[in-house]
Design a protein around this motif. Structure first.
Motif: not given
Length: 292
Positions: A129-133, A135-142
């Motif tokens: 969960f933490y690995k995927m989110y 990259v897929n979610v936090l990455g675009p935000i940052l």
């Protein structure tokens, strides 16, 4: 006759002198996106996460510069942390700051990078969960966050999120992947309001695409997605399709998309003519699910 890519060097260069950053773009859909944008005059930052993709990224940048006369650089950086995102900013400043104004402007930001995961609900772990989110979610935000100061101030900027049909149709075995893409769609709607004076923010949701991720997926996964082929208008195979596409299309009752078809939809959303479209989820799946 085999299917060929529609873009060419004769296409109007509507992005002449602009700068685009595409994550996960050393290969596959991301590479197709940068080829499309570069053919329209856009300078390019290719981003990837692993050393294994260094050569592919370097070769792609060389191709873009030779074929389209644009400036293209690659930056290996992990967008799931602030340090990686800042590394891309610094590279952009070094290579693309306007010498006359001393300013950097990022015109187009495509959030294409993402991790895939298939497995039953019982297989999901906290680590996955933490690995995927991340990259897929936090990455675009940052990444969007660190580039906000460099976006245009006249609404001419373009941000496109790469979602997936899985979050729409709830494909079995995609709890983490579909969930992360659904989160990305929601984030895009919020960003479209917060960044309204800087850029439009839209999302596309591809279905199966002829990429390494799709081709390496088990037949069980392909068959699960193929259940929608009978009601998807654009999937019937044609004689002009490539032999590989025809073979898979006949096996599963319909073809997957070519990567350049997805790139074309991204390019459409990045065009000046798309300036009145924001906060939207645009169908990029042959009609498997219509845009609403």
């Amino acid at each position: 006759m085999a299917q060929t890519q529609a873009t060419s060097s004769s296409s109007p260069r509507i992005h002449e002198g602009k700068l685009a950053l595409v994550t996960g773009s050393a290969r596959s859909i991301g590479a197709a996106i940068v080829r499309n944008l570069a053919s329209k005059g856009c300078n390019i930052i290719v981003n990837h996460a692993t050393e294994a993709s260094d050569k592919a990224a370097a070769d792609l940048c060389s191709e873009l510069q030779t074929a389209h006369g644009v400036k293209a650089i690659w930056v290996r950086a992990d967008i799931s942390n602030k340090e990686g995102c800042e590394k891309i900013v610094e590279a952009a400043k070094t290579q693309f700051t306007n010498p006359q104004t001393g300013k950097l402007q990022l015109d187009i930001l495509i959030h294409n990078a993402g991790l895939g995961f298939t497995g039953s609900l019982e297989d999901v772990t906290e680590a996955d969960f933490y690995k995927m989110y991340s990259v897929n979610v936090l990455g675009p935000i940052l990444l969007t966050q660190v580039f906000v100061p460099y976006l245009p101030t006249d609404r001419s900027g373009r941000i496109v999120m790469m979602s997936s049909i899985n979050s729409k149709i709830g494909t079995e075995g995609t709890t983490l992947y579909a969930g992360s893409k659904g989160a990305l769609e929601a984030i895009a709607r919020v960003m479209s309001r917060e960044l309204a004076e800087r850029a439009t923010v839209n999302t596309i949701n591809p279905g199966p695409v002829m990429t390494d991720m799709y081709l390496s997926a088990p037949d069980e996964i392909k068959q699960t997605l193929a259940r929608w082929n009978p009601v998807t208008p654009l999937v019937p195979v044609r004689p002009t399709d490539t032999p590989e596409v025809q073979e898979l299309g006949k096996k599963f009752g319909g073809r997957a998309a070519y990567d350049y078809e997805i790139a074309g939809i991204v390019s459409m959303l990045c065009s000046p003519e798309s300036g009145w479209c924001t906060g939207s989820l645009i169908s990029a799946n042959g009609g498997l699910a219509f845009s609403l």
